[in-house]
Design a protein around this motif. Structure first.
Motif, mmCIF file in Angstrom:
data_model
loop_
_atom_site.group_PDB
_atom_site.id
_atom_site.type_symbol
_atom_site.label_atom_id
_atom_site.label_comp_id
_atom_site.label_asym_id
_atom_site.label_seq_id
_atom_site.Cartn_x
_atom_site.Cartn_y
_atom_site.Cartn_z
ATOM 1 N N ILE A 148 0.845 -1.199 0.000
ATOM 2 C CA ILE A 148 0.000 0.000 0.000
ATOM 3 C C ILE A 148 0.879 1.247 0.000
ATOM 4 O O ILE A 148 0.601 2.229 -0.699
ATOM 5 N N THR A 149 1.977 1.185 0.760
ATOM 6 C CA THR A 149 2.904 2.323 0.787
ATOM 7 C C THR A 149 3.538 2.534 -0.591
ATOM 8 O O THR A 149 3.715 3.667 -1.050
ATOM 9 N N SER A 181 2.127 1.906 -3.339
ATOM 10 C CA SER A 181 1.108 2.539 -4.183
ATOM 11 C C SER A 181 1.072 4.039 -3.933
ATOM 12 O O SER A 181 0.851 4.831 -4.856
ATOM 13 N N LEU A 182 1.289 4.424 -2.666
ATOM 14 C CA LEU A 182 1.334 5.854 -2.350
ATOM 15 C C LEU A 182 2.513 6.516 -3.061
ATOM 16 O O LEU A 182 2.350 7.551 -3.726
ATOM 17 N N HIS A 222 -0.779 -0.046 -9.458
ATOM 18 C CA HIS A 222 -1.939 -0.015 -8.556
ATOM 19 C C HIS A 222 -2.806 -1.255 -8.749
ATOM 20 O O HIS A 222 -3.354 -1.800 -7.792
ATOM 21 N N ASP A 229 -1.384 -3.984 -6.832
ATOM 22 C CA ASP A 229 -1.706 -3.742 -5.425
ATOM 23 C C ASP A 229 -3.119 -4.239 -5.113
ATOM 24 O O ASP A 229 -3.358 -4.886 -4.090
ATOM 25 N N TYR A 281 -3.813 12.033 -1.725
ATOM 26 C CA TYR A 281 -3.118 10.744 -1.728
ATOM 27 C C TYR A 281 -2.795 10.289 -0.308
ATOM 28 O O TYR A 281 -2.901 9.107 0.018
ATOM 29 N N TYR A 282 -2.398 11.231 0.543
ATOM 30 C CA TYR A 282 -2.078 10.873 1.929
ATOM 31 C C TYR A 282 -3.327 10.426 2.691
ATOM 32 O O TYR A 282 -3.278 9.483 3.485
ATOM 33 N N PHE A 291 -4.243 6.984 1.541
ATOM 34 C CA PHE A 291 -3.256 6.066 2.123
ATOM 35 C C PHE A 291 -3.625 5.744 3.575
ATOM 36 O O PHE A 291 -3.622 4.578 3.986
ATOM 37 N N LYS A 294 -11.480 -1.009 -0.284
ATOM 38 C CA LYS A 294 -10.100 -0.583 -0.523
ATOM 39 C C LYS A 294 -9.819 -0.489 -2.024
ATOM 40 O O LYS A 294 -9.209 0.475 -2.505
ATOM 41 N N VAL A 334 -8.588 2.757 -4.318
ATOM 42 C CA VAL A 334 -7.395 2.751 -5.172
ATOM 43 C C VAL A 334 -7.773 3.118 -6.606
ATOM 44 O O VAL A 334 -7.125 3.958 -7.238
ATOM 45 N N PHE A 376 -6.104 6.716 -6.580
ATOM 46 C CA PHE A 376 -4.736 6.451 -7.041
ATOM 47 C C PHE A 376 -4.711 6.272 -8.563
ATOM 48 O O PHE A 376 -3.761 6.670 -9.230
#
Lengths: 222, 97
Positions: free
Chosen positions: A81-82, A84-85, A201, A204, B11-12, B15, B48, B52, B56
């Motif tokens: 997940i990190t 993907s960030l 992604h 992920d 994005y944060y 996350f 989830k 994404v 994302f």
């Protein structure tokens, strides 16, 4: 950089079949999504197989799942997940034309991908030493011996193909790193990073489903 | 298309939510909820995945054609599952004899 008017006439990154960079970007994104649909169905077939066997042998699947390491699985989920960030932030930096930031985030994404694969290989190693690899050397409680092998076959198939996608993903990121390094990627032309990000992604997301279905079933059992 | 550049904050936040969901899904797995365990795991995983895809992967800000293709994957996947399960899960049913 070319002057504004000349860019519109012929930007070096604009292929001749497109009217504009925006149209080219749209086509690239759409093409990547069409590819990802085929990937969804590729993994979908394996998830369907999993669903059938789990519906048929729920106890054996729960017992076999219990042998996986939840801690390592959870750490790997967080790692992915990190990554993907960092990938999303790499795309963001590419949109703004911040070359150095793109390079850092791409490097971070690759490192996290490598950490994931490292932890995965530790898990595989444990499975080999515990004789949980399907085949002649397989050992398990007598009651679930046959059907636990089905679980572990699916475990190795699904996580193995997922890991292969990760390896390919890291390869793609290496190429992106090279392109960003030599200046091919600009605020006008960032779609290579964008669609590589779509792939990353997607991989992920596959793990987001694999993790609970493989590691977390039968945790509450005896 | 993503001519629309999102602020980094988005994005944060996503996350953070993804990490929270990961924590939740692990915690829930240790309680015996019967069949609801699987349902909870899948609901969280789908949630989830949607986050994404929308943020994302920028689908929220993409063209309708991209939306159609992305939703298409769910459509074809549904056909794969419904027809396959329609066969396998009903093999024990007896309608005659």
């Amino acid at each position: 950089m070319l002057p504004e008017a000349a860019q519109h006439a012929h930007h070096p990154a604009l292929a001749h079949q497109f009217d504009s960079l925006a149209q080219q970007r749209e086509a690239a994104t759409l093409g990547m999504w069409v590819f990802l649909v085929t990937e969804v169905l590729f993994f979908g077939g394996m998830f369907a197989t999993y669903a059938i066997y789990r519906a048929w042998y729920p106890e054996a699947f729960a017992a076999a799942s219990h042998e996986l390491d939840v801690m390592l699985g959870t750490i790997n989920t967080v790692v992915l997940i990190t990554s993907s960030l960092t990938m999303a932030l790499a795309v963001h930096a590419a949109q703004l034309g911040q070359r150095r930031v793109v390079l850092w985030f791409l490097a971070g994404t690759m490192v996290l991908g490598a950490v994931f694969l490292g932890i995965k290989s530790v898990e595989y190693y444990h499975k080999f030493t515990e004789h949980h690899v399907p085949g002649p050397g397989f050992q398990f409680e007598r009651e679930y011996f046959r059907h636990a092998q089905l679980f572990f076959s699916l475990y190795f198939l699904m996580t193995g193909l997922h890991a292969l996608h990760m390896v390919i993903g890291i390869g793609i990121m290496l190429v992106m790193f090279w392109w960003a390094w030599r200046g091919t990627i600009t605020a006008d032309y960032y779609s290579p990073i964008e669609i590589s990000g779509l792939y990353w992604h997607f991989v992920d997301i596959v793990w987001i489903f694999l993790f609970p279905l493989l590691y977390l079933i039968g945790r509450h059992g005896p | 298309m993503t001519d629309h550049i999102l602020p980094k904050r988005v994005y944060y936040i996503i996350f953070g939510i993804l990490l929270l969901c990961t924590y939740l899904t692990v915690q829930i797995a240790f309680f015996d909820l019967g069949r609801l365990n699987t349902v909870a795991a899948l609901v969280i995983a789908v949630f989830k995945a949607i986050l994404v895809v929308l943020f994302f992967m920028h689908v929220k800000y993409s063209t309708r054609l991209t939306w159609a293709v992305a939703l298409g994957s769910v459509f074809w996947l549904a056909i794969l599952f419904v027809l396959t399960m329609g066969d396998y899960l009903t093999r024990g049913w007896r309608t005659y004899g």
